[in-house]
Design an enzyme around this catalytic site. Structure first.
Site, PDB file in Angstrom:
ATOM      1  N   HIS A   1       1.103   5.761  -0.922  1.00 55.42           N
ATOM      2  CA  HIS A   1       0.400   7.026  -1.095  1.00 55.42           C
ATOM      3  C   HIS A   1       0.999   7.737  -2.312  1.00 55.42           C
ATOM      4  O   HIS A   1       1.216   8.946  -2.282  1.00 55.42           O
ATOM      5  CB  HIS A   1       0.538   7.905   0.150  1.00 55.42           C
ATOM      6  CG  HIS A   1      -0.062   7.321   1.381  1.00 55.42           C
ATOM      7  ND1 HIS A   1       0.028   7.934   2.622  1.00 55.42           N
ATOM      8  CD2 HIS A   1      -0.771   6.184   1.598  1.00 55.42           C
ATOM      9  CE1 HIS A   1      -0.601   7.200   3.529  1.00 55.42           C
ATOM     10  NE2 HIS A   1      -1.084   6.137   2.927  1.00 55.42           N
TER      11      HIS A   1
ATOM     12  N   HIS B   1       0.859  -1.190   0.000  1.00 52.97           N
ATOM     13  CA  HIS B   1       0.000   0.000   0.000  1.00 52.97           C
ATOM     14  C   HIS B   1       0.891   1.234   0.000  1.00 52.97           C
ATOM     15  O   HIS B   1       1.796   1.362   0.830  1.00 52.97           O
ATOM     16  CB  HIS B   1      -0.897  -0.010   1.237  1.00 52.97           C
ATOM     17  CG  HIS B   1      -1.632   1.268   1.494  1.00 52.97           C
ATOM     18  ND1 HIS B   1      -2.232   2.003   0.491  1.00 52.97           N
ATOM     19  CD2 HIS B   1      -1.862   1.947   2.652  1.00 52.97           C
ATOM     20  CE1 HIS B   1      -2.805   3.068   1.019  1.00 52.97           C
ATOM     21  NE2 HIS B   1      -2.585   3.070   2.331  1.00 52.97           N
TER      22      HIS B   1
ATOM     23  N   TYR C   1       1.226  -3.603 -20.014  1.00 47.80           N
ATOM     24  CA  TYR C   1       1.764  -4.043 -18.730  1.00 47.80           C
ATOM     25  C   TYR C   1       0.824  -3.775 -17.565  1.00 47.80           C
ATOM     26  O   TYR C   1       0.746  -4.567 -16.622  1.00 47.80           O
ATOM     27  CB  TYR C   1       3.138  -3.417 -18.499  1.00 47.80           C
ATOM     28  CG  TYR C   1       4.078  -3.794 -19.610  1.00 47.80           C
ATOM     29  CD1 TYR C   1       4.616  -5.070 -19.673  1.00 47.80           C
ATOM     30  CD2 TYR C   1       4.355  -2.905 -20.636  1.00 47.80           C
ATOM     31  CE1 TYR C   1       5.436  -5.448 -20.725  1.00 47.80           C
ATOM     32  CE2 TYR C   1       5.167  -3.268 -21.695  1.00 47.80           C
ATOM     33  CZ  TYR C   1       5.711  -4.541 -21.739  1.00 47.80           C
ATOM     34  OH  TYR C   1       6.491  -4.914 -22.786  1.00 47.80           O
TER      35      TYR C   1
END
Length: 214
Positions: free
Chosen positions: A96, A94, A121
């Protein structure tokens, strides 16, 4: 080197690489890896991805109880949602990352597939990426939203927050989330320029050839 020691080293090496390249900053982002015994290694809460210590990586048992290391990230429920709904998941990343977050805030972003079909891709590594609504950081609603997808998506983008990607191992998840960020960047760079995207026929050919879960 044991499986666990290697996983700890991989988490730290990958995290530092992403931090150094500006894919995550400050104390943002988290990584988890599921070991063969079912336990999880998770980056600690409040830690910078650029300065992780392998010995301080959190370890949780199969019931998400803290076994060792520093206190784990508060996003554990988000990670566990992927492990519980996608049996093939061996790692979750994860971030940002800037361009992905920017794309999540634009009103004409398709919530069912946030990435335009610009390169093969992103299709090969991500399939369709679902845009989820905004949740407060650490909100259990993120986990509920991922579980609601019933394992049909390996990648989601949290609105005004960032992408989350599951992969068979930490390297696959890393390559996929980096592809997501680069495609988001391409989408923003070419916005309003009428770029030539892949045709529906080309997309279907990629899906068939590489057995993409679309």
């Amino acid at each position: 080197m044991s499986e666990q020691a290697r996983a700890r080293e991989d988490i730290c090496r990958i995290a530092k690489s992403m931090f150094d390249r500006g894919l995550t900053c400050g104390a943002s982002g988290n990584i988890s890896v599921r070991l063969s015994d079912g336990t999880l290694l998770v980056t600690p809460t409040g830690s910078s991805m650029g300065f992780l210590d392998p010995a301080k990586i959190s370890q949780l048992d199969q019931n998400l109880r803290h076994l060792s290391g520093d206190k784990p990230t508060k996003e554990i429920p988000l990670h566990s949602a992927f492990y519980d709904t996608r049996a093939q998941t061996g790692a979750v990343v994860h971030l940002h990352s800037t361009h992905s977050v920017a794309l999540s805030m634009l009103p004409d972003t398709d919530p069912e597939n946030i990435l335009p079909n610009l390169t093969p891709y992103s299709i090969m590594r991500l399939g369709r990426v679902k845009l989820l609504p905004f949740f407060l950081p650490g909100d259990a609603g993120m986990s509920t939203a991922v579980r609601g997808l019933a394992g049909k998506r390996s990648a989601v983008l949290l609105a005004n927050h960032g992408p989350v990607v599951a992969g068979k191992d930490v390297w696959a998840a890393t390559y996929a989330i980096e592809e997501l960020e680069e495609t988001a960047k391409l989408a923003l760079l070419t916005r309003g320029m009428s770029p030539t995207a892949l045709s529906p026929e080309q997309v279907q050919s990629i899906i068939r050839t590489f057995d993409v879960d679309w």
